[in-house]
Design an enzyme around this catalytic site. Structure first.
Site, PDB file in Angstrom:
ATOM      1  N   THR B  15       0.839  -1.200   0.000  1.00 42.21           N
ATOM      2  CA  THR B  15       0.000   0.000   0.000  1.00 42.21           C
ATOM      3  C   THR B  15       0.875   1.252   0.000  1.00 42.21           C
ATOM      4  O   THR B  15       2.049   1.207   0.343  1.00 42.21           O
ATOM      5  CB  THR B  15      -0.907   0.044   1.248  1.00 42.21           C
ATOM      6  OG1 THR B  15      -0.082   0.108   2.422  1.00 42.21           O
ATOM      7  CG2 THR B  15      -1.793  -1.179   1.329  1.00 42.21           C
ATOM      8  N   ASP B  16       0.269   2.374  -0.403  1.00 46.33           N
ATOM      9  CA  ASP B  16       0.943   3.669  -0.279  1.00 46.33           C
ATOM     10  C   ASP B  16       0.038   4.624   0.496  1.00 46.33           C
ATOM     11  O   ASP B  16      -0.995   4.196   1.036  1.00 46.33           O
ATOM     12  CB  ASP B  16       1.324   4.231  -1.652  1.00 46.33           C
ATOM     13  CG  ASP B  16       0.109   4.544  -2.519  1.00 46.33           C
ATOM     14  OD1 ASP B  16      -0.997   4.728  -1.987  1.00 46.33           O
ATOM     15  OD2 ASP B  16       0.272   4.615  -3.747  1.00 46.33           O
ATOM     16  N   GLN B  17       0.419   5.885   0.592  1.00 48.37           N
ATOM     17  CA  GLN B  17      -0.341   6.784   1.461  1.00 48.37           C
ATOM     18  C   GLN B  17      -1.692   7.203   0.897  1.00 48.37           C
ATOM     19  O   GLN B  17      -2.427   7.924   1.564  1.00 48.37           O
ATOM     20  CB  GLN B  17       0.506   7.998   1.865  1.00 48.37           C
ATOM     21  CG  GLN B  17       0.812   8.966   0.761  1.00 48.37           C
ATOM     22  CD  GLN B  17       1.678  10.110   1.302  1.00 48.37           C
ATOM     23  OE1 GLN B  17       2.501   9.919   2.185  1.00 48.37           O
ATOM     24  NE2 GLN B  17       1.505  11.309   0.778  1.00 48.37           N
TER      25      GLN B  17
END
Lengths: 144, 144, 144, 144
Positions: B15-17
């Site tokens: 995941t990323d932000q």
């Protein structure tokens, strides 16, 4: 015998859904800083590998102090904690490049291998590299 | 000649932000699905490399349809779009394993190289592999 | 209260030019194993996050014993070493799934945070989760 | 309205067991180059996100021309191919920083979303950003 800290701009893909840098990336940053530092002192890692010397990671540890975010630049200072020609230990301090706030401290342990992954004694195999590591070690422990 | 779709549980570090899977990971999932599929049809990639056959990626593309999140399992179905013994193209459909909703479609192009990174003709170098690829191709284009 | 070890097939993209798994990936595998284990004992991490409980990594360490290669499956067994409702420590043993040869041992330290990244006491915030962690802890330390 | 190409030193962890950079990393380099370029023209991505504007990736493609190795520095030049205030397309040329040899060319497609992942019209939501994108577009297509 001196070197500059390594600078790294945080990448978007290094963040996770906590909106901070994923902890595994600091381990990669340690490697980036180590490679940069070896190059600065005259030990480019790609050249070492071409000469048949591999420096695998035997151990790694990190303590996360504060969170790093996208948009930030971190500064990483490696230090040769131990070196005996057969093994070495490097420590890392990761700080925010602006404020100097400590983000993470860590350490990695290494040995030296030949192309067949057999341990080698750097003093015998590459006395020139060995001399540089000794100088770096002296520079790191000068003040003590 | 049949194979099951590849299943992948989304990892937290993927995941990323934005709180979704970072788009670069789908390219890695295509590879995971390709390796799994080659193994299912009798072409384990580690064995192919040991026999001196490397299948590099010449091109890759992806269209992101819906967002994938942590906690989700995706199902990836590869399909051999083109194969002529010198090059091949594989397509991928990534769906949510529960709902079947399409997350991403993509494609990768490949050639076959020997250990010196020189192109090879699979029919000559590894006729057994060539035969399997032909069967897979036939299975993929049977219904058309 | 029992759980199965987590299995991971080594991905091609996890290798580096030493033709072994890059050391940073074991840190990611620890997370994969931790998430899988929490789910097995009834603490799915995505649900915990939705309830506003975040479990960041405060520290991590790994000792690399033998090299892991592409084509291999590893089995990872997590163990709750310490737990007091405010912090916890988890250890990991990574072995080759076939031979049982130890590839890596490691450890991660954690606390519990709310959505504003403020520390929380799990016993107060989520007594149901706290009870499960206590059971897991008991199961891990039963034999001692 | 001008910008410098983005420079990236290849990381050891970006290599795979073919002893070249794994193809998925170029997709990440495109992002690094895009973020750097947006910052150079006055559109820092972290600030855009704080203002509630997200620029997800709708599509990505890459053609790998030659192999990139550890020890190399690549130079990446982004170009705004299309922009209409609702969507945009960026192309990338990745070259060896020394020789200029082309390593990879690619492209990414984007839209603009608000914090709830709803599409937005940049002209309405952030006319200042829209003006900059128009200037960048003009600079990219000046010579045609």
């Amino acid at each position: 015998m001196d070197w500059k800290p390594y600078e790294h701009n945080v990448k978007y893909y290094e963040t996770d859904q906590m909106a901070i840098v994923h902890h595994s990336n600091y381990i990669r940053w340690f490697e980036e800083a180590r490679v940069d530092w070896l190059e600065q002192v005259g030990l480019p890692y790609d050249e070492m590998e071409r000469r048949g010397i591999i420096i695998p990671v035997l151990s790694v540890s990190a303590e996360y102090k504060t969170m790093t975010r996208f948009g930030e630049t971190v500064r990483i200072l490696p230090r040769l904690e131990k070196y005996n020609g057969v093994r070495m230990e490097v420590s890392y301090t990761v700080v925010n490049a602006g404020s100097g706030e400590v983000r993470c401290v860590g350490r990695s342990g290494h040995c030296f291998l030949n192309r067949d992954y057999k341990p080698l004694i750097l003093k015998n195999t590459a006395p020139d590299y060995h001399a540089v590591f000794q100088q770096v070690y002296a520079a790191c422990h000068r003040e003590e």
